[in-house]
Scaffold this active site. Structure first.
Site, short mmCIF file in Angstrom:
data_model
loop_
_atom_site.label_atom_id
_atom_site.label_comp_id
_atom_site.label_asym_id
_atom_site.label_seq_id
_atom_site.Cartn_x
_atom_site.Cartn_y
_atom_site.Cartn_z
N ASN A 11 12.98 31.25 34.72
CA ASN A 11 12.43 32.27 34.28
C ASN A 11 11.42 33.10 35.13
OD1 ASN A 11 11.02 33.61 32.75
ND2 ASN A 11 8.97 32.88 32.34
N TRP A 12 11.84 34.30 35.62
CA TRP A 12 12.38 35.13 36.50
C TRP A 12 10.61 36.23 36.52
CZ3 TRP A 12 17.83 37.37 39.08
CH2 TRP A 12 17.95 36.47 39.86
N LYS A 13 10.92 36.26 34.94
CA LYS A 13 9.66 37.51 34.71
C LYS A 13 9.87 38.44 34.57
CE LYS A 13 6.38 33.01 34.93
NZ LYS A 13 5.22 32.27 34.81
N HIS A 101 6.64 32.32 24.98
CA HIS A 101 6.42 31.66 26.30
C HIS A 101 4.47 33.22 26.20
CE1 HIS A 101 5.96 31.94 30.78
NE2 HIS A 101 6.28 31.24 31.18
N GLU A 103 2.40 33.67 28.47
CA GLU A 103 1.87 35.03 28.38
C GLU A 103 2.49 35.95 27.85
OE1 GLU A 103 4.62 34.64 32.86
OE2 GLU A 103 3.14 33.10 33.14
N GLU A 173 5.07 23.64 27.94
CA GLU A 173 4.33 24.75 28.82
C GLU A 173 2.32 24.27 29.09
OE1 GLU A 173 7.45 26.75 31.42
OE2 GLU A 173 6.40 28.83 30.11
N GLY A 179 2.13 28.76 37.29
CA GLY A 179 1.68 29.59 38.65
C GLY A 179 0.32 29.33 38.89
N SER A 219 4.08 24.96 36.90
CA SER A 219 4.01 24.37 38.57
C SER A 219 5.69 23.60 38.78
CB SER A 219 3.36 23.87 39.31
OG SER A 219 2.38 24.96 38.57
N GLY A 240 9.28 28.71 36.90
CA GLY A 240 8.83 29.89 37.37
C GLY A 240 9.16 30.52 38.35
N GLY A 241 8.19 30.92 39.26
CA GLY A 241 7.63 30.69 40.98
C GLY A 241 8.61 30.12 40.96
C1 PEP Z 1 7.13 29.84 33.59
O1 PEP Z 1 7.15 30.87 33.80
O2 PEP Z 1 7.70 29.26 32.47
C2 PEP Z 1 6.33 28.98 34.66
C3 PEP Z 1 6.71 27.60 34.39
O3 PEP Z 1 6.19 29.07 36.27
P1 PEP Z 1 5.92 28.28 37.26
O4 PEP Z 1 6.73 27.55 37.59
O5 PEP Z 1 5.24 29.39 38.21
O6 PEP Z 1 4.39 27.65 36.92
#
Ligand code: PEP
Length: 257
Positions: A11-13, A101, A103, A173, A179, A219, A240-241
């Protein structure tokens, strides 16, 4: 072990221009071997503006990387300024759409009812919704994690028959792990994935519950993915990251039990 294939989604956001996306996808492609795709469905979900370029590079080089999007509106078209519909995504060879999500829930007023409408639209366009659920830290500390996740699932899948539920994937999640560098323990992730599957039996039936892939997100990195994926009910990861760095994302995809 089950016969559910692993699914690992980046997930590049709101990161990467269309030019960045081309480079990132090419790098990821070069870092993966053909047999990686035998084990895992590898998906990247860039911003909408990069999808057409991503589709072009994937098709031109016959890559096995699949495309995801980060949201979809529930109507096919109309006066909804700023929105993108499911059929528009499907025409760009998008196979998966991340929905609900945290966010979006936190910053954009996403509700379970809207997730339900989006889920129907994405299914109607022949793509796989990845429905995100998860509790906040205070909800976990108050012992409410399961009730929160259970109610998000019931909301997202309200009035959907077992066949449609079975065509979805779910990402657990925990909000406090996204994040933050703080990952749920494999035990907590595995327990919640098992609870999600039990809830799917109640919402749909046991065949459906066995079929749906349940991902963990929060994470995830190359160092923790193996222990998370070792849990029977965890079928993949929403990343994500670490998905923004093709080396790191490839290392996650290439984990081995
Ligand atoms: C996400 O945005 O779905 C996510 C899990 O981010 P991260 O891996 O950065 O925690």
């Amino acid at each position: 072990m089950t016969d559910r294939r692993d699914l690992i989604v980046g997930n590049w956001k709101m990161n990467a221009t269309h030019l960045d996306a081309i480079q990132m996808i090419q790098k990821l492609h070069y870092r993966l071997e053909l047999d990686d795709y035998d084990r895992v469905d590898v998906v990247v979900a860039p911003p909408f503006t990069a999808l057409r370029s991503a589709q072009t590079v994937i098709e031109a080089d016959r890559m096995l990387i699949q495309l995801g999007a980060q949201n979809a509106h529930w109507e096919e078209n109309g006066a909804f300024t700023g929105e993108v519909s499911a059929p528009m995504l499907e025409r760009l060879a998008v196979s998966y759409v991340i929905l609900g999500h945290s966010e979006r829930r936190q910053y954009f007023g996403e509700t379970d009812e809207l997730v339900n409408k989006r889920t129907r639209a994405v299914l109607g366009a022949g793509m796989t919704p990845i429905v995100c659920v998860g509790e906040t830290l205070s909800q976990r500390e108050d012992g409410e994690a399961q009730s929160v996740v259970g109610s998000q699932l019931r909301g997202a899948f309200a009035r959907l028959g077992p066949d449609l539920v079975g065509a979805c994937s779910i990402a657990y999640e925990p909000v406090w792990a996204i994040g933050t560098g703080r990952t749920a323990s494999p035990e907590d992730a595995g327990d919640m994935a098992a609870f999600i599957r039990e809830t799917l039996i109640e919402i749909a039936n046991s065949d459906t519950a066995e079929q749906v892939r349940v991902l963990y997100g929060g994470s995830v990195n190359a160092g923790n993915v193996k222990d998370l994926m070792a849990k029977r009910h965890v079928d993949g990861a929403l990343v994500g990251g670490a998905s923004l760095d093709p080396d790191k994302f490839a290392a996650i995809v290439r984990y081995r039990l």
